[in-house]
Design a protein around this motif. Structure first.
Motif, PDB file in Angstrom:
ATOM      1  N   ILE A   1      35.113  45.619  48.763  1.00  0.00           N
ATOM      2  CA  ILE A   1      35.893  44.632  48.012  1.00  0.00           C
ATOM      3  C   ILE A   1      35.134  44.252  46.755  1.00  0.00           C
ATOM      4  O   ILE A   1      33.980  43.809  46.820  1.00  0.00           O
TER       5      ILE A   1
ATOM      6  N   ALA B   1      34.150  39.864  44.860  1.00  0.00           N
ATOM      7  CA  ALA B   1      34.282  39.249  46.181  1.00  0.00           C
ATOM      8  C   ALA B   1      33.969  37.762  46.223  1.00  0.00           C
ATOM      9  O   ALA B   1      34.223  37.115  47.236  1.00  0.00           O
TER      10      ALA B   1
ATOM     11  N   GLY C   1      39.041  37.701  45.823  1.00  0.00           N
ATOM     12  CA  GLY C   1      38.025  38.495  46.502  1.00  0.00           C
ATOM     13  C   GLY C   1      37.532  37.847  47.779  1.00  0.00           C
ATOM     14  O   GLY C   1      37.397  38.512  48.819  1.00  0.00           O
TER      15      GLY C   1
ATOM     16  N   ALA D   1      40.102  38.134  50.345  1.00  0.00           N
ATOM     17  CA  ALA D   1      40.140  39.493  50.903  1.00  0.00           C
ATOM     18  C   ALA D   1      39.029  39.707  51.924  1.00  0.00           C
ATOM     19  O   ALA D   1      39.231  40.385  52.938  1.00  0.00           O
TER      20      ALA D   1
ATOM     21  N   ILE E   1      39.318  47.721  47.920  1.00  0.00           N
ATOM     22  CA  ILE E   1      40.176  46.636  47.447  1.00  0.00           C
ATOM     23  C   ILE E   1      39.601  46.177  46.120  1.00  0.00           C
ATOM     24  O   ILE E   1      38.531  45.553  46.065  1.00  0.00           O
TER      25      ILE E   1
END
Length: 394
Positions: A214, A217, A222, A225, A276
């Motif tokens: 990710i 982040a 982020g 996620a 991601i």
């Protein structure tokens, strides 16, 4: 129910059982594309009137997101080729108004922005049960009602229609979700845009108990996620600044990598099932190298810049899937409501600001010194009893 004029509707809005609603409200108006000077805080904005199938919400808190700034500065215009921060405070010298909003359609001004809104329903429009008044709610930020629920079409709350940077906001009843939670208003307001963006990326990529990387982040999306991927059983490697690594690890990441690191050299090629990506920019080619054969790359932001150089051979020789993630299926936001009510997630809110301080809040947002979310708090507009059961319909 008979049709009423707007004046009659405004008269009907003035009572919610125990408290009168004002005719005007405080709101932050976006007066055009440009710098922070385009944000105008006013206290004489008419209270909106809910139409058929709509509700009126007294906004208790509204989160700040990249999309608010991107829309203000016209970053979505194809004339812009740099990251958000390049024009975040002052805007860009050259944009094309016709494509300066995320939807590719020109905006009308003034516009009340704010994709995140948490509050209580204080009045309802025709066709909405009066029993909804008093509900504590979140508004889905990607609205489908206004486009007839057509696939891959939606309006953003606070972009194609007025949003949450005000004391009151109107939203479709069917996309205004009651939420049963003891979270603070600021915590709830941190959810809609950031968490739905993150959940949508994970949903589209079909993330399970896999190796997930990710980017960005420590930001709102982020960090969401990270939490949501861990909820799905993933092993998460987070890319963020070194000074924020401790917070990101505390929120569930298994490993944190400094964003200035050569990711391929540090992590190795073919070492992840899913990427991601919220950052975009020049690192995109490296991110594809990190994916195993058959891996998935999901992107929903490009704060470092919209242009990237990638090797197309990497995509087809490794059988990669590239997923652009904006439109959200209904279940994405419904999932979030269930996660909140089950206390399976919890946002990080770094700071709150009075709505009148929106320019300072956006400056702080652009500095990227915070972790998680920044949230605006409108002044209280009524002394309505949240438990009031006297119902007023429009």
């Amino acid at each position: 129910m008979s049709t009423r004029t707007e004046d009659q509707a405004l008269t009907g809005l003035k009572a919610t059982g125990q408290a009168a609603l004002p005719e005007v409200m405080a709101a932050a108006l976006l007066t055009g594309h440009g710098g922070l000077e385009k944000l105008e805080y006013r206290t004489d904005v008419p209270v909106p009137v809910p139409g058929v199938g709509e509700v009126l919400i007294e906004v208790a808190a509204a989160g700040i997101n990249n999309t608010d700034i991107n829309t203000r500065i016209g970053w979505y215009s194809k004339a812009v080729d740099s990251g958000t921060n390049a024009g975040g405070a002052d805007g860009f010298e050259k944009i094309t108004d016709a494509d300066a909003a995320w939807s590719g359609e020109a905006l009308t001004f003034p516009r009340i922005q704010g994709a995140d809104a948490a509050g209580r329903i204080v009045a309802v429009g025709p066709g909405v049960p009066g029993e909804r008044i008093g509900e504590r709610v979140l508004v889905r930020n990607m609205l489908r009602t206004y486009v007839g629920y057509r696939p891959y079409e939606c309006w953003t709350f606070g972009s194609e229609c007025d949003g949450g940077f005000a004391q009151f906001a109107v939203a479709p009843s069917g996309e205004t979700y009651a939420v049963n939670s003891d979270w603070s208003d600021a915590d709830l307001a941190a959810i809609p845009c950031a968490y739905s963006t993150a959940e949508n990326m994970l949903h589209r990529a079909g993330v399970g108990a896999e190796r997930v990387l990710i980017t960005g982040a420590s930001g709102g999306v982020g960090l969401a996620a990270v939490q949501l991927a861990k909820r799905r059983g993933a092993t998460v490697t987070a890319v963020c600044s070194a000074v924020k690594a401790g917070q990101v690890l505390a929120e569930g990441a298994d490993r944190a990598i400094d964003r200035g690191t050569d990711l391929v050299a540090e992590l190795g090629r073919n070492s992840f099932d899913v990427v991601i990506d919220i950052v975009g920019g020049s690192q995109a080619g490296q991110l594809l190298d990190l994916l195993r054969a058959g891996g998935r790359y999901a992107i929903a932001g490009a704060i470092s810049g919209p242009l990237a150089q990638i090797d197309l051979r990497t995509i087809y020789l490794k059988e990669l899937s590239l997923l652009g993630c904006t439109f959200q299926e209904d279940r994405v936001f419904e999932n979030l409501i269930s996660y909140i009510e089950a206390n399976e997630i919890h946002p990080v809110v770094s700071k709150t600001y009075p709505l009148a301080d929106i320019a300072q809040a956006q400056e702080d947002f652009l500095s990227k010194k915070h972790t998680g979310k920044l949230v605006l708090l409108p002044p209280a507009a009524t002394s309505a009893n949240p438990a009031n059961t006297n119902k007023t319909e429009i």
